[in-house]
Design an enzyme around this catalytic site. Structure first.
Site, short mmCIF file in Angstrom:
data_model
loop_
_atom_site.label_atom_id
_atom_site.label_comp_id
_atom_site.label_asym_id
_atom_site.label_seq_id
_atom_site.Cartn_x
_atom_site.Cartn_y
_atom_site.Cartn_z
N TYR A 17 38.27 -57.15 65.70
CA TYR A 17 39.49 -56.32 66.67
C TYR A 17 39.76 -56.80 67.82
O TYR A 17 40.46 -56.80 68.61
CB TYR A 17 39.22 -54.76 66.85
CG TYR A 17 39.19 -53.86 65.05
CD1 TYR A 17 40.74 -54.05 65.02
CD2 TYR A 17 38.61 -53.41 64.79
CE1 TYR A 17 40.39 -54.23 63.30
CE2 TYR A 17 38.55 -53.32 63.26
CZ TYR A 17 39.89 -52.96 62.30
OH TYR A 17 40.12 -52.74 60.83
N LYS A 25 32.93 -44.31 53.74
CA LYS A 25 31.87 -45.28 52.60
C LYS A 25 30.02 -44.92 52.56
O LYS A 25 29.74 -44.48 53.71
CB LYS A 25 31.69 -46.26 52.76
CG LYS A 25 33.39 -47.51 52.53
CD LYS A 25 32.90 -48.67 52.77
CE LYS A 25 34.36 -48.89 52.76
NZ LYS A 25 34.59 -50.62 52.47
N HIS A 57 45.73 -49.92 55.36
CA HIS A 57 44.96 -50.99 55.69
C HIS A 57 44.96 -51.90 57.51
O HIS A 57 44.57 -51.79 58.46
CB HIS A 57 43.98 -51.93 55.29
CG HIS A 57 42.68 -52.08 55.08
ND1 HIS A 57 41.88 -51.38 55.27
CD2 HIS A 57 42.13 -53.04 56.21
CE1 HIS A 57 40.19 -51.90 55.68
NE2 HIS A 57 40.52 -52.96 56.14
N ARG A 113 45.23 -48.71 59.68
CA ARG A 113 43.78 -48.99 60.15
C ARG A 113 43.63 -49.73 61.52
O ARG A 113 43.28 -49.42 62.25
CB ARG A 113 42.83 -48.56 59.30
CG ARG A 113 41.45 -48.65 59.14
CD ARG A 113 40.82 -48.95 57.62
NE ARG A 113 39.73 -49.02 58.54
CZ ARG A 113 38.06 -48.12 59.08
NH1 ARG A 113 38.58 -46.89 59.09
NH2 ARG A 113 37.49 -48.60 59.40
N ARG A 163 40.62 -44.44 55.85
CA ARG A 163 40.71 -45.41 55.30
C ARG A 163 42.00 -44.68 54.45
O ARG A 163 41.58 -44.09 54.42
CB ARG A 163 39.92 -45.62 54.38
CG ARG A 163 38.36 -46.36 55.38
CD ARG A 163 37.87 -46.57 54.74
NE ARG A 163 36.54 -47.55 55.66
CZ ARG A 163 35.86 -47.17 56.82
NH1 ARG A 163 35.49 -45.88 56.05
NH2 ARG A 163 34.67 -47.95 56.79
N HIS A 176 32.88 -47.55 60.68
CA HIS A 176 31.95 -49.09 60.97
C HIS A 176 30.20 -48.89 60.65
O HIS A 176 30.14 -48.16 61.97
CB HIS A 176 32.74 -50.22 61.94
CG HIS A 176 34.70 -50.30 62.10
ND1 HIS A 176 35.01 -51.10 62.13
CD2 HIS A 176 34.33 -50.81 59.82
CE1 HIS A 176 35.38 -50.73 61.92
NE2 HIS A 176 36.28 -51.05 60.63
#
Length: 313
Positions: free
Chosen positions: A294, A188, A259, A262, A164, A285
């Site tokens: 995806y 995150k 993004h 990404r 990210r 994730h």
């Protein structure tokens, strides 16, 4: 960042107090980023203000009807399905915390549903477009300009690793393991992961560290890996602007930012045969369901190619 105390003035006293306590929980116990804290607080403050207008003075009186009324109000204001789904999640997390900490006798949001957001397929670069983007950046860096060398290194690393933009901007020099071609990333929820990158990215990073960064570095740069035009840690906005500008120079490429790169990295990995679990770990994730988006992208591209190429499509 706006604090809970700054938005609680118009709430009943008990509601305001619980909002301030919830902010402490998000910051101290969950260790969320300032952006995430701001988003959660904004949603919960809106919920509490709506409940207060319905006559609720205490968090203990929150019920499923009040939560549904709040979401219905959002819908009448034209909020998107994605926004409604996010706010329903925020409400459930909040009421779960109320029940867990004894601030409410029941979890009012346990049965709260949320609309399924429309999952739009993110735009991605084709492999040839990604190659042209990187070739142009490397060619531009041949003049030795520190910013050109930096841009090439950033683009190579974003495409190679799928990290990210916030993760990239937060990298320090010591986060790079140049012997193993991996980078340590703080994702995150402050979850750390190690992400590999390839030989072209390694070459671009070596050139940046040996030629570009020393020429650009200013007092206050600290250990930052990537620097802005003034020689200090690069800002996410500067990275976004650079990526959009560079992609715009590729004929026919969609308008994407970091993004989008990404998304592109994940899509190309899956198209190349990578398994979903590996891509999930690479991207950081928390849920495999997020990574499965995806697979829809690659299926859509396959379907489009089939319709174009098969005589009986």
């Amino acid at each position: 960042m706006a604090t809970a105390s700054a938005v609680a003035d118009e709430l009943p006293e008990a509601m305001a107090a619980v909002l301030v306590a919830y902010e402490r929980h998000l910051v101290s116990e969950r260790d969320l980023t300032p952006h995430s804290v701001r988003a959660y607080l904004g949603d919960v403050a809106g919920l509490l203000a709506h409940a207060a207008r319905l006559g609720h003075e205490e968090p203990t009186s929150l019920d499923l009807r009040a939560l549904r009324s709040w979401l219905a109000k959002q819908q009448t204001l034209g909020r998107s399905r994605t926004t409604l789904a996010r706010r329903a999640t925020a409400a459930r997390v909040f009421t779960g915390w109320l029940a867990r900490t004894g601030r409410s006798p029941q979890d009012a949001g346990a049965l709260l549903g949320s609309p399924r957001p429309h999952r739009t397929l993110p735009p991605v670069l084709r492999a040839d477009e990604a190659a042209e983007l990187l070739q142009q950046a490397v060619a531009d860096a041949d003049d030795g300009s520190p910013l050109g060398v930096r841009d090439a290194a950033i683009l190579e690393l974003l495409y190679a690793s799928g990290i990210r933009v916030g993760e990239l901007a937060g990298l320090d020099v010591d986060d790079l393991d140049r012997g193993r071609n991996v980078v340590r990333v703080m994702g995150k929820g402050r979850k750390e992961r190690t992400v590999p990158f390839g030989v072209p990215a390694a070459r671009a990073l070596d050139r940046w560290l040996t030629v570009g960064r020393p020429a650009l570095r200013a007092d206050g740069a600290g250990p930052a890996l990537f620097l802005g035009a003034r020689g200090r840690r690069i800002d996410q906005r500067a990275v976004r602007e650079m990526v959009h500008r560079r992609v715009a120079a590729v004929p026919g490429a969609p308008d994407i930012g970091p993004h989008g790169l990404r998304h592109t990295a994940a899509t190309h990995l899956l198209e190349g045969g990578a398994d979903l679990r590996s891509v999930q770990e690479l991207l950081g994730h928390a849920s495999l369901a997020t990574t499965q988006l995806y697979t829809h992208v690659t299926t859509d591209r396959l379907r489009a190619a089939y319709r174009q190429a098969h005589p009986r499509a």
